[in-house]
Design a protein around this motif. Structure first.
Motif, short mmCIF file in Angstrom:
data_model
loop_
_atom_site.label_atom_id
_atom_site.label_comp_id
_atom_site.label_asym_id
_atom_site.label_seq_id
_atom_site.Cartn_x
_atom_site.Cartn_y
_atom_site.Cartn_z
N TYR A 4 0.74 -1.55 0.11
CA TYR A 4 -0.34 -0.36 0.11
C TYR A 4 0.97 1.04 0.08
O TYR A 4 0.59 2.59 -0.45
N CYS A 5 2.06 1.77 1.11
CA CYS A 5 2.74 2.40 1.06
C CYS A 5 3.61 2.81 0.08
O CYS A 5 3.54 3.55 -0.50
N GLU A 6 4.02 1.46 -0.95
CA GLU A 6 4.93 1.47 -1.75
C GLU A 6 4.15 2.31 -3.57
O GLU A 6 4.32 3.15 -3.74
N THR A 7 2.89 1.98 -3.18
CA THR A 7 2.43 2.14 -4.01
C THR A 7 1.38 3.49 -4.15
O THR A 7 1.82 4.51 -5.46
N MET A 8 1.10 3.44 -3.05
CA MET A 8 0.50 5.27 -3.01
C MET A 8 1.56 6.48 -2.82
O MET A 8 1.33 7.45 -3.38
N MET A 9 2.69 5.94 -2.51
CA MET A 9 4.17 7.03 -2.25
C MET A 9 4.36 6.66 -3.83
O MET A 9 4.70 8.50 -4.64
N LYS A 10 4.25 5.87 -4.73
CA LYS A 10 4.82 6.57 -6.10
C LYS A 10 3.33 7.09 -6.78
O LYS A 10 3.98 8.02 -7.62
N ARG A 11 1.96 6.33 -6.10
CA ARG A 11 0.67 7.43 -7.25
C ARG A 11 1.34 8.71 -6.45
O ARG A 11 0.49 9.82 -8.01
N ARG A 12 0.96 9.22 -5.50
CA ARG A 12 1.43 10.26 -5.24
C ARG A 12 2.21 11.55 -5.84
O ARG A 12 2.05 12.23 -5.00
N GLY A 13 3.24 11.02 -6.55
CA GLY A 13 4.50 11.55 -6.72
C GLY A 13 5.44 12.19 -5.64
O GLY A 13 6.47 13.08 -5.63
#
Length: 148
Positions: free
Chosen positions: A49-58
Motif C-alpha cells: 500500500y505504502c509503496e503504491t501510494m507514495m509512487k502514485r502521489r509523486g
C-alpha cells in the motif's frame, strides 16, 4: 461623454480582481494537502500500500522519508479547522477532537532514488494540522490520544 472613475471604485475593482487569485492559491494548498495525506478508502495498509501510494502521489523522486495518510472523510478533516472537530494547538495549528485511522509510511533507507521501499504502520490517532482560511494545508503530526 467622459466618465471619471473615483479612487474608491478603482480599489474595489482591484480587490475583486485579486480575490480569485487568493482563493485559487488556497485551493492549491488544500489540494496539495489532499494529494499528500488523504486516502478515504485505503487498500491493505501494508508495505505494498505504502509503496503504491507514495509512487502514485509523486513522493518517490526522491524517496520521501516519512508520510502519513489520513483515512476519513474530507468533511471530517476540514472540520479540524473549525470548532466542530478541532481546537487550537501550539500557535496557529489545530488538533482534532476525534481520532482518525492513519497509515504511516516510512522509507526503509538505502538510496533516495526509486524504487523506494517502505514499511507501513496502521494506527488510530488524533492529528494536528495547519489551516489557512478554514482549509487544512499542512499535516504537522499525529499521536495516540490520551486515555480518558
Amino acid at each position: 461623454m467622459v466618465m471619471v472613475l473615483s479612487p474608491l471604485f478603482l480599489v474595489f475593482m482591484l480587490g475583486l480582481g485579486l480575490t480569485p487569485l487568493t482563493l485559487a492559491q488556497d485551493d492549491g494548498r488544500y489540494r496539495h494537502f489532499l494529494t499528500q495525506h488523504y486516502d478515504a478508502r485505503p487498500f491493505g495498509r501494508d508495505r505494498r500500500y505504502c509503496e503504491t501510494m507514495m509512487k502514485r502521489r509523486g513522493m518517490t523522486s526522491p524517496c520521501k522519508d516519512t508520510n502519513t495518510f489520513v483515512h476519513g472523510t474530507k468533511n471530517d478533516i476540514k472540520a479540524i479547522c473549525e470548532e466542530r472537530n478541532g481546537t487550537p494547538y501550539r500557535g496557529n495549528l489545530r488538533i482534532s477532537k476525534s481520532p482518525f485511522q492513519i497509515t504511516i509510511c516510512k522509507h526503509k533507507g538505502g538510496s533516495p532514488r526509486p524504487p523506494c521501499q517502505y514499511s507501513a504502520t496502521e494506527a488510530y490517532r488524533v492529528i494536528v494540522v495547519g489551516c489557512e482560511n478554514g482549509w487544512p494545508t499542512h499535516l504537522e503530526e499525529s499521536f495516540i490520544p490520551p486515555s480518558k
